[in-house]
Write an enzyme that holds these catalytic residues in place. Structure first.
Site, PDB file in Angstrom:
ATOM      1  N   GLU A 325       0.849  -1.210   0.000  1.00 56.03           N
ATOM      2  CA  GLU A 325       0.000   0.000   0.000  1.00 56.03           C
ATOM      3  C   GLU A 325       0.877   1.251   0.000  1.00 56.03           C
ATOM      4  O   GLU A 325       0.668   2.181   0.777  1.00 56.03           O
ATOM      5  CB  GLU A 325      -0.926  -0.012   1.218  1.00 56.03           C
ATOM      6  N   CYS A 421     -10.344  -0.184   7.753  1.00 57.00           N
ATOM      7  CA  CYS A 421      -9.894   1.132   8.209  1.00 57.00           C
ATOM      8  C   CYS A 421     -10.553   2.269   7.443  1.00 57.00           C
ATOM      9  O   CYS A 421     -10.805   3.343   8.000  1.00 57.00           O
ATOM     10  CB  CYS A 421      -8.370   1.228   8.102  1.00 57.00           C
TER      11      CYS A 421
END
Length: 657
Positions: A325, A421
């Site tokens: 990421e 998240c």
């Protein structure tokens, strides 16, 4: 202290003082209040059919001794609940809701019940590994989770005035302060996922206790020093990782991934996990402002410039690879495999808002606006119940299904995620949107985002109720009106001149006026009276945007933008495959409405479609060039893509001379 770094140089207005009544943004705020927060509460309680389970509430019940069972989820699963609670705190700040407050108070009771006597709280370690606390900061996000609890506590306290969760947060922060620092016997280390740093600053601001500010400074300045904390910790646990169990790793962790490769003050290029990076940069900017630290601010500027001018996508998203990421390298911005996590754009907005406070330059607000209008809202469906984790520039559904390198690219939003998240992060940002519109100094109100609202503010020797009206993003008109003015009325209004508006004009009470333009803001200083109205007229002509020649993925391609909105093509309005369409360089770009509803502005163009000639349609390769056919092209705002029939999507269009 240098005034530039004074906490009074430019500060956000209190959330309670800003009432959003914008025709574009109020529906988003209402969606979060009425749908998103209740839906996410159900998700946290595993009550969404066919969605990935969260078990967040159940983990807390087990940790509190109210239920028996095994821990479920990621080691940082607690943070999802904390971000939800923060969104609730912001929502209650602007719209009191006794029923929602009752639910939240019950959650707070549960969190408090799961807290150990020494102040520590983390359901994974309480339930699974109580003897392993603080032994694997590299992997396990203990301080990251603690930071989200602290942020939730501050938001809930400021929104409701209730202190129970704030007391829980202070006990936890005191536990961390007891165990970390440069003193003998303490851990000279930091968390693998930055978050505690910016949370401690918020706790300092609400309590006035300098130890929290100093602890944040320690975490920032300790990071990247030698010998490497992460490498030493890795050696101490036998070169194993939480994520791989007892398997011994041959290579030490890459320190760039954790932004720990060199002291933060020396860093020049954004590297590693994108969310961790911008959370850290946010804390760095906070500390630069509060402590008058010009060296730290210089580092923030370097990192900002690298992100925005070499590593940011056109929609304000960051993180070009799904491997970690993460950022990759300058100008590496692939369209069909990018990650562009919703959380990363939210973190970039955090960073931008702090940079605005430190230095009044319109570029910071331009980026904040770009990320907000084009990535954050793209991360949530119109129903409030489906979410994107990844925000690609190009989608081919068959490849998402069949190519392992593109499995992270989803053609439709998901109900929930095991690692969830992003959904509560969107909720907490939109719930706190009022705190991003303005900042103020002693005698100046700065307008950064043109979002309709009414606010009360003290400026100089005056108090004023100011109404901001806005027709963005569909029409180019906004205004500031004095509803009431008390005192001498002498103060300054500074309004941002957006980079997307090539022409801008102002009228005061119907008469054209000019302004002092400084770093992208127009300043109007006068003695204001009740009824005064400053109108701002923007240029809303659609624009063609081109990438730097080093961005190989976009060579020969063009993107479209109108006002703050980036546009894209969807298959259902055009043709498949979208890679066959071309936009002539001289094609007129026409604004059309009524395709979706009467308000949304679409862009229509006369384009070209390429297809194989008769007899060659089944050949994989051919010496015959494709023939060209006229093709009407219709582009929609990127933020709205994926709300209709699933199919291909593309931001960057091939241009034909």
């Amino acid at each position: 202290m240098n005034k530039l770094f004074s906490p009074f140089a430019s500060q956000p207005l209190p959330l309670k003082s800003v009432t959003i009544n914008d025709s574009y943004w109020a529906p988003y705020v209402d969606l979060v209040k009425g749908t998103v927060i209740p839906y996410q509460w159900d998700a946290l309680n595993d009550a969404i059919p066919d969605a990935e389970p969260s078990s967040a509430i159940r983990n807390f019940r087990i940790a509190a001794g109210l239920e028996e069972g095994d821990f479920h989820g990621f080691v940082f699963q607690d943070s999802d609940l904390y971000k939800w609670l923060e969104a609730v705190g912001f929502s209650l700040s602007t719209t009191p809701d006794p029923d929602l407050a009752k639910v939240a108070d019950g959650v707070i009771d549960l969190i408090a019940a799961a807290q150990d006597e020494d102040g520590y709280i983390n359901t994974y370690f309480t339930v699974v590994a109580p003897d392993k606390r603080l032994t694997n900061l590299h992997d396990c996000h203990e301080l990251y989770s603690a930071g989200h609890l602290i942020e939730a506590a501050v938001a809930y306290y400021e929104g409701t005035g209730k202190t129970k969760i704030l007391d829980v947060a202070k006990r936890l922060a005191d536990y961390i302060d007891l165990h970390f620092g440069p003193e003998p016997g303490k851990i000279r280390g930091y968390d693998g996922h930055q978050e505690i740093e910016l949370a401690l600053i918020k706790l300092h601001q609400v309590t006035g206790d300098d130890k929290y500010l100093n602890l944040s400074s320690f975490f920032i300045d300790e990071r990247g020093t030698e010998p490497s904390f992460f490498h030493a910790e890795w050696e101490s646990r036998g070169r194993t990782s939480y994520w791989t169990g007892n398997a011994v790793q041959k290579e030490a962790p890459s320190l760039e991934y954790w932004q720990a490769h060199k002291p933060v003050r020396e860093q020049e290029v954004a590297v590693g996990h994108a969310v961790r990076a911008v959370y850290m940069y946010t804390a760095m900017a906070d500390l630069a402002i509060l402590k008058g630290d010009s060296e730290l601010l210089s580092a923030c500027k370097r990192l900002w410039n690298n992100i925005v001018h070499k590593q940011m996508y056109i929609n304000g998203s960051i993180g070009s690879t799904h491997h970690g990421e993460a950022f990759t390298f300058d100008y590496d911005l692939p369209n069909d495999t990018n990650y562009s996590e919703t959380c990363a754009s939210i973190g970039l907005i955090f960073f931008a808002r702090r940079m605005i406070q430190a230095e009044m330059k319109s570029e910071y607000a331009d980026v904040m606006e770009r990320a907000l209008y084009n990535t954050v809202t793209a991360g949530i469906a119109g129903d409030g119940k489906h979410y994107f984790y990844v925000n690609p520039m190009e989608v081919w559904p068959e490849a998402s299904k069949g190519n392992p390198g593109k499995h992270h690219v989803k053609p439709v939003r998901q109900k929930w995620y095991g690692c969830a998240c992003c959904p509560p992060n969107v909720a907490r940002l939109i719930s706190s949107l009022g705190s991003y519109i303005f900042t103020s100094s002693d005698d100046t109100l700065y307008t950064h985002l043109y979002i309709g609202n009414e606010t009360q503010v003290a400026l100089g020797s005056s108090k004023a109720t100011i109404k901001l009206t806005s027709e963005l993003p569909w029409n180019g008109l906004a205004g500031l009106q004095m509803e009431t003015v008390e005192g001498d009325g002498l103060f300054t209004l500074a309004v941002r001149v957006p980079s997307w508006s090539e022409q801008i004009s102002f009228t005061l009470n119907g008469e054209k006026v000019t302004a002092d333009l400084i770093d992208g803001y127009a300043y109007f200083k006068r003695t204001w009276e009740q009824g005064d109205q400053l109108a701002i007229h923007f240029d809303m002509q659609p624009k063609r945007l081109y990438a730097h020649s080093k961005v190989r993925a976009n060579a020969g391609r063009v993107a479209l933008q109108r006002g703050p909105l980036v546009y894209c093509l969807e298959e259902m309005d055009n043709v498949s495959p979208l890679t066959t369409v071309r936009l002539p360089a001289d094609a007129e770009i026409r604004e059309v409405t009524g395709v979706w509803n009467d308000e949304v502005v679409f862009l229509e163009m006369d384009g070209i479609r390429q297809e194989e000639i008769t007899g060659q349609k089944e050949s994989l390769y051919s010496t015959a060039p494709p023939k060209q056919q006229a093709q009407r092209l219709l582009a929609i705002p990127y933020t709205l893509w994926g709300n209709r029939t699933p199919g291909e999507m593309q931001v960057w269009i091939r241009e034909q001379s």
